[in-house]
Design an enzyme around this catalytic site. Structure first.
Site, mmCIF file in Angstrom:
data_model
loop_
_atom_site.group_PDB
_atom_site.id
_atom_site.type_symbol
_atom_site.label_atom_id
_atom_site.label_comp_id
_atom_site.label_asym_id
_atom_site.label_seq_id
_atom_site.Cartn_x
_atom_site.Cartn_y
_atom_site.Cartn_z
ATOM 1 N N CYS A 80 0.796 -1.225 0.000
ATOM 2 C CA CYS A 80 0.000 0.000 0.000
ATOM 3 C C CYS A 80 0.830 1.277 0.000
ATOM 4 O O CYS A 80 0.275 2.373 -0.064
ATOM 5 C CB CYS A 80 -0.941 -0.007 1.199
ATOM 6 S SG CYS A 80 -1.914 -1.515 1.318
ATOM 7 N N HIS A 94 -3.080 7.971 5.986
ATOM 8 C CA HIS A 94 -3.263 6.647 5.382
ATOM 9 C C HIS A 94 -4.692 6.181 5.663
ATOM 10 O O HIS A 94 -5.357 5.684 4.767
ATOM 11 C CB HIS A 94 -2.230 5.673 5.937
ATOM 12 C CG HIS A 94 -2.184 4.378 5.195
ATOM 13 N ND1 HIS A 94 -1.925 4.312 3.841
ATOM 14 C CD2 HIS A 94 -2.377 3.094 5.607
ATOM 15 C CE1 HIS A 94 -1.956 3.044 3.446
ATOM 16 N NE2 HIS A 94 -2.228 2.295 4.503
ATOM 17 N N GLU A 148 -1.991 5.451 13.643
ATOM 18 C CA GLU A 148 -1.596 6.642 12.893
ATOM 19 C C GLU A 148 -1.846 7.909 13.709
ATOM 20 O O GLU A 148 -1.004 8.814 13.734
ATOM 21 C CB GLU A 148 -2.347 6.710 11.564
ATOM 22 C CG GLU A 148 -1.900 7.850 10.677
ATOM 23 C CD GLU A 148 -2.414 7.757 9.252
ATOM 24 O OE1 GLU A 148 -1.920 8.516 8.398
ATOM 25 O OE2 GLU A 148 -3.314 6.934 8.983
ATOM 26 N N LYS A 190 -9.779 7.865 1.493
ATOM 27 C CA LYS A 190 -10.193 6.475 1.241
ATOM 28 C C LYS A 190 -11.667 6.278 1.561
ATOM 29 O O LYS A 190 -12.307 5.375 1.032
ATOM 30 C CB LYS A 190 -9.355 5.507 2.081
ATOM 31 C CG LYS A 190 -7.908 5.340 1.628
ATOM 32 C CD LYS A 190 -7.178 4.325 2.484
ATOM 33 C CE LYS A 190 -5.754 4.087 2.006
ATOM 34 N NZ LYS A 190 -4.851 5.225 2.257
ATOM 35 N N HIS A 199 -9.639 2.133 -0.847
ATOM 36 C CA HIS A 199 -8.189 1.910 -0.728
ATOM 37 C C HIS A 199 -7.676 1.368 -2.056
ATOM 38 O O HIS A 199 -7.950 0.227 -2.421
ATOM 39 C CB HIS A 199 -7.927 0.920 0.393
ATOM 40 C CG HIS A 199 -6.495 0.824 0.817
ATOM 41 N ND1 HIS A 199 -5.439 1.085 -0.030
ATOM 42 C CD2 HIS A 199 -5.934 0.496 2.020
ATOM 43 C CE1 HIS A 199 -4.302 0.917 0.616
ATOM 44 N NE2 HIS A 199 -4.574 0.561 1.864
ATOM 45 N N PHE A 221 1.486 -3.000 4.588
ATOM 46 C CA PHE A 221 1.820 -4.316 5.118
ATOM 47 C C PHE A 221 3.306 -4.572 4.867
ATOM 48 O O PHE A 221 3.864 -4.174 3.837
ATOM 49 C CB PHE A 221 1.001 -5.403 4.418
ATOM 50 C CG PHE A 221 -0.417 -5.534 4.924
ATOM 51 C CD1 PHE A 221 -0.844 -4.904 6.068
ATOM 52 C CD2 PHE A 221 -1.330 -6.323 4.235
ATOM 53 C CE1 PHE A 221 -2.140 -5.040 6.546
ATOM 54 C CE2 PHE A 221 -2.630 -6.464 4.691
ATOM 55 C CZ PHE A 221 -3.041 -5.823 5.848
#
Length: 402
Positions: free
Chosen positions: A162, A294, A305, A326, A331, A390
């Site tokens: 991502c 994010h 975050e 998002k 996403h 990830f």
């Protein structure tokens, strides 16, 4: 070290088929997430996504091109055309020899994988199309962009889940800043919204069945999207010499690794990336007005975050505006940082902060100004764009108003 500016931007995503359409949708707080439409969707537990609608490859590309272009490549070429046309650049002679393209994607030609696995395993076919490999490879989009616009300098693809787009744009930024290339085309794309793509993500149990609600206490997971964002990064003096319109300046970046867990985010890793971007750009934390988060809408990401932002910005965190687009476009995985950079450009250029829609309940662990549900007008001089992936891959870009 040279200054780097953005002189062209293009996109296609669930909110629109161009940059103006997308920014208008962000201003309106429009939701591009809806019921998925593709073969075998009824076999999925997750049936919503930020799907690009109204896009017909047959109206844009001929049969030979379609045989070579997976959907993620089609999206990339569409966005690249808009960005390059806006920049006003023509790549010939020395400029063509030095200009290049760096793009991000996590999955590459997922639709091509899906179609051909189905053909071989389900339909029993013994042969596949001879162009399957060049169609599905992760560098396909970068290669076709280089061929379409005669970009003969550094050209490659970055794949860091991502964070792929932000990592790609960081590499492009570094090349222009160092003087290696006067112009780089950069960004990212993804198209995982097919049966196999969604089924794989279902297994992670991080997907929402109804909506993406970043930072809201009742958030229940992420929602996948698809699309592309492509930009022209250019040497400031080169852009000024030709009278180009400058959308904003890219001032710095940082990349870190959590080195801890393959899927769980780390506050320390995210914080170091934000701190590093500020240091690289020579920006004081009090100068930052907006962060495009994010903000996936998962329980773990959002609170981690927010904790990282509070750690980096201290008391200034209460004066920051933070939003996750998002919630509107989904996403976009490897392409998400590129699509989200558009919100940073809108904040810096237009003074409009994209909202976090779907916000319903305050979460004490996300007690920051997340610009809930409605866009806001505000002058912003500096913005950050966060991407955390990830594998513990973190990449943050710092941008200034032109």
């Amino acid at each position: 070290m040279r200054r780097v500016v953005i002189t062209g931007a293009g996109t296609i995503n669930a909110l629109g088929l161009s940059m103006p359409e997308t920014l208008a949708a962000m201003r309106e707080g429009k939701c591009g997430i809806g019921p998925l439409e593709f073969r075998d969707v009824e076999r999925l537990a997750i049936r919503i996504g930020g799907q690009v609608r109204g896009f017909e490859a047959e109206g844009r590309y001929n049969r030979q091109q379609i045989a070579l272009y997976d959907r993620f490549t089609q999206f990339t070429l569409t966005a690249a055309r808009e960005a390059i046309e806006q920049s006003g650049l023509t790549f010939t002679d020395e400029l063509a020899a030095r200009a290049g393209v760096v793009l991000g994607t996590a999955g590459g030609g997922v639709s091509t994988w899906d179609d051909n696995y189905r053909a071989v395993y389900e339909e029993g076919k013994n042969r596949v199309h001879p162009f399957v490999v060049p169609k599905l490879m992760n560098n396909a989009a970068a290669s076709h962009v280089s061929m379409e616009w005669n970009l003969r300098g550094p050209s490659f693809t970055v794949s860091t889940a991502c964070a792929s787009s932000n990592h790609a744009m960081a590499q492009a930024f570094a090349m222009v800043r160092s003087g290696m290339s006067p112009v780089m085309v950069t960004g990212g794309s993804e198209s995982m919204l097919c049966f196999g793509g969604v089924k794989a993500w279902e297994g992670l149990r991080v997907m929402s069945r109804d909506a993406c609600r970043p930072f809201s206490a009742n958030r229940n997971g992420m929602v996948q999207g698809e699309g592309a964002g492509v930009f022209v990064f250019e040497d400031y003096e080169h852009a000024c010499a030709r009278g180009a319109e400058i959308l904003c300046e890219v001032s710095g970046f940082a990349m870190t690794s959590d080195a801890s867990d393959i899927v769980m985010p780390s506050k320390a890793g995210a914080a170091r990336a934000m701190q590093g971007a500020l240091a690289d750009a020579g920006i004081n934390r009090e100068e930052v007005g907006y962060i495009n988060a994010h903000g996936t809408g998962t329980a773990a990401n959002d609170k981690t975050e927010c904790a990282a932002v509070a750690n980096v910005f201290g008391t200034h965190a209460d004066r920051l505006m933070i939003s996750s687009t998002k919630s509107m476009h989904g996403h976009v995985i490897g392409g998400t940082g590129a699509v989200e950079l558009l919100a940073c450009i809108m904040a810096l250029r237009d003074g409009v902060i994209a909202p976090t829609i779907g916000y319903e309940e305050p979460d004490p662990e996300c007690a920051l100004d997340v610009v809930p549900n409605e866009a806001r007008e505000a002058q912003v001089d500096v913005a950050l764009s966060n991407a955390f992936a990830f594998g513990g891959m973190n990449a943050v870009l710092a941008l200034r108003r032109a």
